[in-house]
Design an enzyme around this catalytic site. Structure first.
Site, PDB file in Angstrom:
ATOM      1  N   GLU A  49     -10.201   5.784   2.385  1.00 56.76           N
ATOM      2  CA  GLU A  49     -10.593   5.283   4.016  1.00 56.76           C
ATOM      3  C   GLU A  49      -9.855   5.994   5.702  1.00 56.76           C
ATOM      4  O   GLU A  49      -9.262   6.713   5.352  1.00 56.76           O
ATOM      5  CB  GLU A  49      -9.428   3.885   4.234  1.00 56.76           C
ATOM      6  CG  GLU A  49      -9.967   2.861   5.816  1.00 56.76           C
ATOM      7  CD  GLU A  49      -8.399   2.197   6.343  1.00 56.76           C
ATOM      8  OE1 GLU A  49      -8.629   1.320   4.901  1.00 56.76           O
ATOM      9  OE2 GLU A  49      -8.516   1.376   7.189  1.00 56.76           O
ATOM     10  N   GLU A  65       0.761  -1.104  -0.195  1.00 56.60           N
ATOM     11  CA  GLU A  65      -0.516  -0.120  -0.356  1.00 56.60           C
ATOM     12  C   GLU A  65       1.110   1.410  -0.006  1.00 56.60           C
ATOM     13  O   GLU A  65       2.206   1.119   0.370  1.00 56.60           O
ATOM     14  CB  GLU A  65      -0.946   0.289   1.517  1.00 56.60           C
ATOM     15  CG  GLU A  65      -1.046  -1.551   1.398  1.00 56.60           C
ATOM     16  CD  GLU A  65      -2.128  -1.539   2.641  1.00 56.60           C
ATOM     17  OE1 GLU A  65      -2.609  -0.365   3.539  1.00 56.60           O
ATOM     18  OE2 GLU A  65      -3.139  -2.895   2.608  1.00 56.60           O
TER      19      GLU A  65
END
Ligand SMILES: *[C@@H]1O[C@H](CO)[C@@H](O)[C@H](O)[C@H]1NC(C)=O
Ligand SMILES: *[C@@H]1O[C@H](CO)[C@@H](O)[C@H](O)[C@H]1NC(C)=O
Length: 418
Positions: free
Chosen positions: A333, A222
């Site tokens: 997120e 990520e």
């Protein structure tokens, strides 16, 4: 005053404690410190390698220039005899052929820097590392958990299991592709400084490279930007990376906070603040991130902007990703900790909904995947996912300048999201 003999006894105790040779007697022995204090000191010593040069950033960060062969990666037993690969064997084709952007909108998008650059540069053969402070570690739930995600936080689009979707208050607004073999992904991410309601929440915007099913052995790489008061002690927007090979349980971490990623670049520090950030109806700033798998060595490389090859994750760190990725996600997120039983007002992206568009809502543009022939390709069958579109939403589109893009984010709590 203490005598010389007393001092040296104390010093010996410190050494023994740090070596972990004396356990119980350590507590209280050293400067009135506790066992926890010792564990923290020990962890800091492991993380903060001796610097060749030190640069103080205006945001209070200390950036240490560490010799490249002395970086945390080489604490890993599998990397003891690793020969550093100084450059990737392969760049996905198309990388340097990106069209000059000419639209009115794109002219207002500016290149971006890291804040610490105003106070100096790291010398050749060193890498810039954000120094971890005692306070950084003390904010974590435990020394062991410092620098690691608390829960499995990967969004699982269209999962049949609602528990998986709404787990621990993590909320997402993402675009994704799945069902093929992927060898990398790219995206240009608009950078903002979303407001975080309370310090145990965060807001991030990133690319996920995922391998395996969503079980206990999920592999993930990520990268993106994040605001995380718990991790960094402030509300600044920072560049970050993360990796795990067991669904966030025992392996992996943020940035260089464990051994794994091998950094080569001397100009970009992981975890350091990005500056400037975009303003509502004002100048827009974005960062490009490309992650791809070297077809020869199998390592996963990362590039920041159009020229900074940061380094690589060695392929042995992963199981599924040793082959290829099975899913790519791009998006935002946040953590909704439901303070007072209400939805959090922590913002995602710019804090504004996708329908507001350029200059107001946050975007990902030129999202692409790397295929089996090392070519960058537009994503096929792009899907979107969000748990509560009244809180945070996502809207895709495509055109000749931005390729495939989407706007995403939102304010969190509002009359339609309580
Ligand atoms: C997640 O939780 C929220 C509120 O707690 C609820 O409104 C929403 O429907 C849930 N989403 C899913 C997909 O279960
Ligand atoms: C971060 O922002 C919150 C409110 O959004 C504020 O309460 C807090 O003091 C800020 N923290 C720092 C370290 O500036």
């Amino acid at each position: 005053m203490r005598t010389v003999r007393e001092l040296s006894t104390a010093a010996a105790a410190v050494v023994l404690c740090l070596l972990g040779l004396v356990s119980l007697s350590c507590a209280g022995r050293v400067g009135g410190g506790s066992r926890q204090n010792l564990a923290v000191e020990k962890h800091l010593r492991r993380l903060n390698k001796p610097p060749i040069k030190t640069i103080k950033s205006p945001d209070g960060d200390i950036i240490d220039c560490i010799h490249i062969s002395n970086q945390p990666a080489f604490d890993h037993p599998f990397l003891k005899d690793h020969k550093i690969q100084t450059r990737p064997n392969f760049h996905p084709e198309g990388l340097f052929e990106e069209k000059e952007v000419t639209s009115e909108a794109s002219e207002r998008v500016n290149p971006i820097k890291q804040l610490w650059h105003v106070n100096g540069k790291c010398p050749e053969n060193t890498i810039p590392v954000r120094r971890t402070t005692k306070d950084d570690v003390l904010r974590a739930s435990s020394v062991k958990r410092y620098g690691r995600k608390k829960h499995r936080t990967v969004p699982v689009p269209k999962s049949a299991d609602p528990d998986l979707i709404n787990q621990s208050g993590h909320q997402h607004a993402i675009a994704y592709v799945q069902g093929d073999r992927y060898y990398g992904a790219k995206g240009t991410i608009n950078v903002w400084e979303p407001k975080i309601q309370q310090s145990n929440e965060f807001s991030l915007s990133q690319i996920w490279i995922l391998g395996g099913s969503f079980g206990d052995d999920l592999n993930s790489i990520e990268a993106g930007w994040q605001v995380s008061p718990d991790l960094y002690g402030d509300n600044n927007t920072r560049l970050f990376t993360y990796w795990t090979s067991d669904a966030y349980q025992a392996t992996g971490c943020y940035n260089l906070l464990c051994s794994g990623f091998i950094q080569l670049n001397s100009e970009i520090a992981m975890g350091a603040s990005i500056s400037p950030v975009s303003g509502y109806r004002n100048s827009q700033y974005d960062i490009s991130i490309l992650i791809w798998k070297d077809p020869n060595e199998g390592h996963w490389w990362m590039q920041f902007g159009n020229g900074y090859v940061l380094g690589y994750w060695p392929s042995f760190l992963f199981s599924y990703l040793g082959e290829s990725a099975s899913m790519i996600e791009w998006g935002g997120e946040v953590v909704n900790s439901e303070p007072n039983g209400q939805h959090t007002s922590t913002q995602m992206g710019s804090g504004h909904f996708p329908r507001e568009g350029f200059g107001k809502s946050s975007y990902f543009r030129n999202i692409q995947v790397v295929d089996g022939s090392n070519n960058l390709r537009p994503p096929k069958g792009l899907g979107t996912f969000t748990e509560q579109s009244n809180c945070y939403d996502v809207q895709t589109g495509s055109n000749g300048v931005w390729g495939h893009y989407f706007y995403y984010g939102g304010p969190g709590r509002n009359p339609n999201c309580k």
